[in-house]
Design an enzyme around this catalytic site. Structure first.
Site, PDB file in Angstrom:
ATOM      1  N   TYR A  70       0.834  -1.211   0.000  1.00  0.00           N
ATOM      2  CA  TYR A  70       0.000   0.000   0.000  1.00  0.00           C
ATOM      3  C   TYR A  70       0.871   1.266   0.000  1.00  0.00           C
ATOM      4  O   TYR A  70       0.806   2.074  -0.935  1.00  0.00           O
ATOM      5  CB  TYR A  70      -0.921  -0.064   1.214  1.00  0.00           C
ATOM      6  CG  TYR A  70      -1.739   1.174   1.474  1.00  0.00           C
ATOM      7  CD1 TYR A  70      -2.455   1.799   0.447  1.00  0.00           C
ATOM      8  CD2 TYR A  70      -1.808   1.717   2.757  1.00  0.00           C
ATOM      9  CE1 TYR A  70      -3.217   2.932   0.704  1.00  0.00           C
ATOM     10  CE2 TYR A  70      -2.575   2.837   3.022  1.00  0.00           C
ATOM     11  CZ  TYR A  70      -3.267   3.453   1.996  1.00  0.00           C
ATOM     12  OH  TYR A  70      -4.021   4.568   2.252  1.00  0.00           O
ATOM     13  N   SER A  87       6.965   4.087  12.760  1.00  0.00           N
ATOM     14  CA  SER A  87       5.543   4.310  13.045  1.00  0.00           C
ATOM     15  C   SER A  87       5.381   5.183  14.279  1.00  0.00           C
ATOM     16  O   SER A  87       6.207   5.129  15.202  1.00  0.00           O
ATOM     17  CB  SER A  87       4.889   2.950  13.293  1.00  0.00           C
ATOM     18  OG  SER A  87       3.644   3.112  13.926  1.00  0.00           O
ATOM     19  N   TYR A  90       5.216  -5.978  17.316  1.00  0.00           N
ATOM     20  CA  TYR A  90       5.305  -5.136  16.114  1.00  0.00           C
ATOM     21  C   TYR A  90       5.955  -3.790  16.457  1.00  0.00           C
ATOM     22  O   TYR A  90       6.918  -3.358  15.814  1.00  0.00           O
ATOM     23  CB  TYR A  90       3.908  -4.922  15.514  1.00  0.00           C
ATOM     24  CG  TYR A  90       3.825  -3.704  14.629  1.00  0.00           C
ATOM     25  CD1 TYR A  90       4.363  -3.723  13.350  1.00  0.00           C
ATOM     26  CD2 TYR A  90       3.250  -2.509  15.094  1.00  0.00           C
ATOM     27  CE1 TYR A  90       4.332  -2.585  12.555  1.00  0.00           C
ATOM     28  CE2 TYR A  90       3.212  -1.374  14.311  1.00  0.00           C
ATOM     29  CZ  TYR A  90       3.750  -1.411  13.046  1.00  0.00           C
ATOM     30  OH  TYR A  90       3.728  -0.287  12.269  1.00  0.00           O
ATOM     31  N   LYS A 145       9.821  -1.836  15.537  1.00  0.00           N
ATOM     32  CA  LYS A 145      10.062  -0.491  14.979  1.00  0.00           C
ATOM     33  C   LYS A 145      11.103   0.234  15.850  1.00  0.00           C
ATOM     34  O   LYS A 145      12.034   0.850  15.334  1.00  0.00           O
ATOM     35  CB  LYS A 145       8.759   0.313  14.913  1.00  0.00           C
ATOM     36  CG  LYS A 145       7.771  -0.211  13.894  1.00  0.00           C
ATOM     37  CD  LYS A 145       8.306  -0.103  12.461  1.00  0.00           C
ATOM     38  CE  LYS A 145       7.355  -0.668  11.434  1.00  0.00           C
ATOM     39  NZ  LYS A 145       7.968  -0.852  10.106  1.00  0.00           N
ATOM     40  N   PHE A 170       2.093   8.469  10.708  1.00  0.00           N
ATOM     41  CA  PHE A 170       0.859   8.489  11.481  1.00  0.00           C
ATOM     42  C   PHE A 170      -0.125   7.559  10.747  1.00  0.00           C
ATOM     43  O   PHE A 170       0.269   6.452  10.416  1.00  0.00           O
ATOM     44  CB  PHE A 170       0.448   9.938  11.766  1.00  0.00           C
ATOM     45  CG  PHE A 170       1.346  10.458  12.894  1.00  0.00           C
ATOM     46  CD1 PHE A 170       2.698  10.726  12.651  1.00  0.00           C
ATOM     47  CD2 PHE A 170       0.895  10.536  14.200  1.00  0.00           C
ATOM     48  CE1 PHE A 170       3.569  11.080  13.698  1.00  0.00           C
ATOM     49  CE2 PHE A 170       1.747  10.892  15.234  1.00  0.00           C
ATOM     50  CZ  PHE A 170       3.079  11.169  14.981  1.00  0.00           C
ATOM     51  N   SER A 213     -17.421  -1.865  13.591  1.00  0.00           N
ATOM     52  CA  SER A 213     -17.360  -1.872  15.056  1.00  0.00           C
ATOM     53  C   SER A 213     -16.439  -0.732  15.478  1.00  0.00           C
ATOM     54  O   SER A 213     -15.277  -0.699  15.074  1.00  0.00           O
ATOM     55  CB  SER A 213     -16.762  -3.183  15.567  1.00  0.00           C
ATOM     56  OG  SER A 213     -17.588  -4.258  15.208  1.00  0.00           O
ATOM     57  N   ARG A 246      -6.921  10.063  15.850  1.00  0.00           N
ATOM     58  CA  ARG A 246      -5.721   9.729  15.084  1.00  0.00           C
ATOM     59  C   ARG A 246      -5.431  10.844  14.085  1.00  0.00           C
ATOM     60  O   ARG A 246      -6.309  11.622  13.731  1.00  0.00           O
ATOM     61  CB  ARG A 246      -5.914   8.407  14.301  1.00  0.00           C
ATOM     62  CG  ARG A 246      -6.106   7.183  15.176  1.00  0.00           C
ATOM     63  CD  ARG A 246      -4.832   6.804  15.927  1.00  0.00           C
ATOM     64  NE  ARG A 246      -5.004   5.598  16.735  1.00  0.00           N
ATOM     65  CZ  ARG A 246      -5.476   5.583  17.984  1.00  0.00           C
ATOM     66  NH1 ARG A 246      -5.831   6.696  18.582  1.00  0.00           N
ATOM     67  NH2 ARG A 246      -5.571   4.430  18.640  1.00  0.00           N
TER      68      ARG A 246
END
Ligand code: UD1
Length: 330
Positions: free
Chosen positions: A9, A122, A146, A150, A175, A213, A228
């Site tokens: 992506y 990240s 994870y 980083k 972000f 959800s 965010r």
């Protein structure tokens, strides 16, 4: 320029931004969470040839083969595994993949005298610091492998650059990238059930899933849902091109965000308004490991890279939706 994870992506959009900035691009990707079609689409959009290698970047022999065949003047390292929940269940897999690939690539840089390295980090490395997050903050380890990978990769790169003064490293702390290329040809197409918010929303919009959800509405935020910093993936991609252009000796860390916080409910409303679709949702329990608020202080990237995010939330929503509507699952 070698782009690892270039079929994914963020990688596919980054290839376009690099090509638009005059670079030629070679892609290495194991296609574990992506599809080779995206390479064909990048070629179509840019009218450039893109040599593609389906390899694991932790495979030293396969990597060296690329360096033998191409003149590589820098590496943008985006290949990696990124599902937080899966990393808790399979820590060995995450530590092996994310750490070994980075170490192998750096070793190759030193061996083949490649001086420019951009690493995909990240905002997760800030943990529960106070927002907005600034690059100088102490890192707070998130409670999952994870996020640990980083932080560890950032440290490995910093230590190696310290004793190899010709080796320049740019660490980009992303972000929340959403949206898609304006053409609607490439975008986020996760395998299986999406973990992240926007691909879930677009699939609900399409009727592939019944409802969204929303993970908790009791956070200390304007409407109780998580905040965010959503950034258009093409802005993020252009941030990589700016990082390469401005790379000077040493290690440099930059936040790539917009500096704007948006709640889950605000994003859903913006999506509905931008695309005239309804997104049914239910409020459910908080997701383990989520924090209330995460947004960037973007002044360093603006000052040193001359880069800021240009596209607004409505364009992000429109572009994400255009891609979802075009996208045919393979
Ligand atoms: C997540 C990871 C982060 C990683 C990034 C890229 C976690 C805790 N964090 O970021 O480490 O770098 O993805 O993969 O997984 N939400 C819903 N319903 C959904 C999905 C998300 O309400 O179905 C909410 C979340 O609670 C959050 C916001 O939407 O408030 C964004 O979630 P997401 O897109 O998963 O990104 P992050 O959690 O910020």
């Amino acid at each position: 320029m070698l782009v690892t994870g270039g079929a994914g992506y963020i990688g596919s959009h980054t290839c376009i931004a690099l090509i638009e900035n005059g670079h030629s691009v070679v892609v290495a990707d194991n296609l574990s969470n992506s599809n080779k079609d995206s390479i064909e689409k990048i070629k179509h959009l840019t009218s450039k040839e893109i040599p593609f290698y389906k390899i694991d970047v932790s495979d030293q022999q396969a990597l060296e083969n690329i360096f033998a065949n191409h003149h590589i003047d820098g590496i943008i390292h985006l290949a990696g595994m990124k599902a937080v929940g899966e990393s808790v269940e399979k820590p060995a897999l995450y530590y092996t993949n994310n750490l070994v690939s980075t170490i192998m690539l750096v070793n190759a840089c030193l061996k083949f005298n490649i001086k420019r390295f951009v690493f995909s980090s990240s905002a997760t490395v800030y943990g529960e610091n106070k927002v907005p997050f600034v690059e100088t903050m102490d890192l707070l380890p998130p409670a999952n492998p994870y996020g640990e990978t980083k932080i560890m990769c950032e440290r490995i790169l910093t230590d190696i650059a310290k004793v190899n003064p010709a080796f320049s490293v740019s660490i980009l702390r992303y972000f929340n990238p959403i949206g898609a290329h304006e053409s609607g040809l490439i975008g986020e197409a996760p395998n299986g059930t999406p973990n992240n918010l926007m691909p879930y929303v677009t699939q609900v919009g399409r009727g592939k899933r019944q409802y969204l959800s929303i993970f908790g509405n009791d956070y200390l935020t304007v409407d109780g849902t998580g905040v965010r910093d959503y950034i258009h993936v093409m802005d993020l991609a252009e941030g990589h091109a700016a990082a390469i252009e401005h790379l000077t000796k040493g290690v440099h860390v930059y936040n790539l965000g917009t500096g704007q916080g948006t709640t889950v409910l605000q994003l859903v409303k913006a999506f509905e308004a931008a695309n005239r679709v309804t997104i049914p949702y239910k409020i459910v329990d908080r997701r383990q490991g989520d924090i209330a608020s995460c947004y960037a202080d973007t002044s360093k990237a603006q000052r040193e890279l001359g880069w800021t995010a240009k596209r607004d939330l409505l364009s992000m929503c429109r572009d994400a939706w255009r891609f979802e509507q075009n996208f045919q699952e393979a």
